[in-house]
Design a protein around this motif. Structure first.
Motif, PDB file in Angstrom:
ATOM      1  N   PHE A  26       4.290  -7.866  30.278  1.00 35.49           N
ATOM      2  CA  PHE A  26       3.353  -7.495  31.342  1.00 35.49           C
ATOM      3  C   PHE A  26       3.650  -6.084  31.852  1.00 35.49           C
ATOM      4  CE2 PHE A  26       2.662  -7.236  35.966  1.00 35.49           C
ATOM      5  CZ  PHE A  26       1.278  -7.373  36.010  1.00 35.49           C
ATOM      6  N   LYS A  27       4.905  -5.825  32.092  1.00 36.54           N
ATOM      7  CA  LYS A  27       5.324  -4.519  32.608  1.00 36.54           C
ATOM      8  C   LYS A  27       4.956  -3.405  31.621  1.00 36.54           C
ATOM      9  CE  LYS A  27       9.556  -2.175  34.117  1.00 36.54           C
ATOM     10  NZ  LYS A  27      11.002  -2.331  34.314  1.00 36.54           N
ATOM     11  N   GLU A  28       5.229  -3.618  30.352  1.00 38.69           N
ATOM     12  CA  GLU A  28       4.902  -2.624  29.323  1.00 38.69           C
ATOM     13  C   GLU A  28       3.390  -2.415  29.197  1.00 38.69           C
ATOM     14  OE1 GLU A  28       6.828  -0.413  27.635  1.00 38.69           O
ATOM     15  OE2 GLU A  28       8.307  -1.188  29.059  1.00 38.69           O
ATOM     16  N   LYS A  29       2.637  -3.503  29.289  1.00 37.37           N
ATOM     17  CA  LYS A  29       1.172  -3.408  29.187  1.00 37.37           C
ATOM     18  C   LYS A  29       0.605  -2.641  30.383  1.00 37.37           C
ATOM     19  CE  LYS A  29      -2.778  -4.635  27.240  1.00 37.37           C
ATOM     20  NZ  LYS A  29      -3.141  -5.273  26.020  1.00 37.37           N
ATOM     21  N   LEU A  30       1.137  -2.890  31.567  1.00 36.38           N
ATOM     22  CA  LEU A  30       0.703  -2.145  32.748  1.00 36.38           C
ATOM     23  C   LEU A  30       0.977  -0.661  32.552  1.00 36.38           C
ATOM     24  CD1 LEU A  30      -0.316  -1.870  35.668  1.00 36.38           C
ATOM     25  CD2 LEU A  30       2.025  -2.370  36.429  1.00 36.38           C
ATOM     26  N   LYS A  31       2.153  -0.358  32.032  1.00 36.47           N
ATOM     27  CA  LYS A  31       2.522   1.036  31.801  1.00 36.47           C
ATOM     28  C   LYS A  31       1.548   1.701  30.820  1.00 36.47           C
ATOM     29  CE  LYS A  31       6.997   1.766  31.426  1.00 36.47           C
ATOM     30  NZ  LYS A  31       8.361   2.034  30.921  1.00 36.47           N
TER      31      LYS A  31
END
Length: 148
Positions: free
Chosen positions: A114-119
């Motif tokens: 999730f964090k990587e996708k948001l980035k």
């Protein structure tokens, strides 16, 4: 009597890289670059630098950038008020943005995914909150992810 005022070492011209610094000060997806530009422009007292720093003080979503602009302007004797950390979300509609990111991932995705996708999808949002939340960023983001 000893002078206790902090000494302000300021050049009177603009730096050679003024246009780069101006662009960096306004780069929405990189709060660290804005902070660095504010710090550098704070060494070059001119109306142009003052205008840029006042704009960062009044409009930057990241409190650290606002505070740095305030400190530089105050050191120059400008009549400015200390910024107040916002009690509200710094990006309007953050819940919807994060929900959109979460829905774009498989149902059993991890927080790290999730964090990587948001980035990747919204570096501007990621970067703004990373700067605003500081050391609490990961805990805040994970809490938001769990609550969606």
């Amino acid at each position: 009597m000893e002078n206790t005022e902090p000494e302000v070492n300021v050049a009177s011209d603009l730096p050679e890289n003024y246009n780069e610094l101006k662009n960096s000060a306004n780069r929405t997806a990189n709060w660290k670059e804005r902070l660095d530009a504010v710090e550098e422009l704070g060494n070059w007292k001119s109306q142009k630098s003052i205008d840029i720093l006042k704009h960062r003080l009044d409009t930057d979503p990241v409190y650290q950038v606002q505070e740095a602009a305030y400190e530089k302007l105050k050191a120059w004797g400008e009549d400015v008020e200390k910024p107040v950390r916002s009690k509200y979300e710094v990006v309007k509609g953050i819940q919807k943005i994060l929900l959109r990111v979460k829905k774009s991932l498989p149902r059993d995705h991890s927080y790290e995914e999730f964090k990587e996708k948001l980035k990747k999808m919204r570096i501007d949002v990621y970067n703004t909150y990373e700067g605003d939340k500081g050391a609490e960023f990961d805990a805040w983001l994970e809490g938001m992810w769990k609550s969606l």
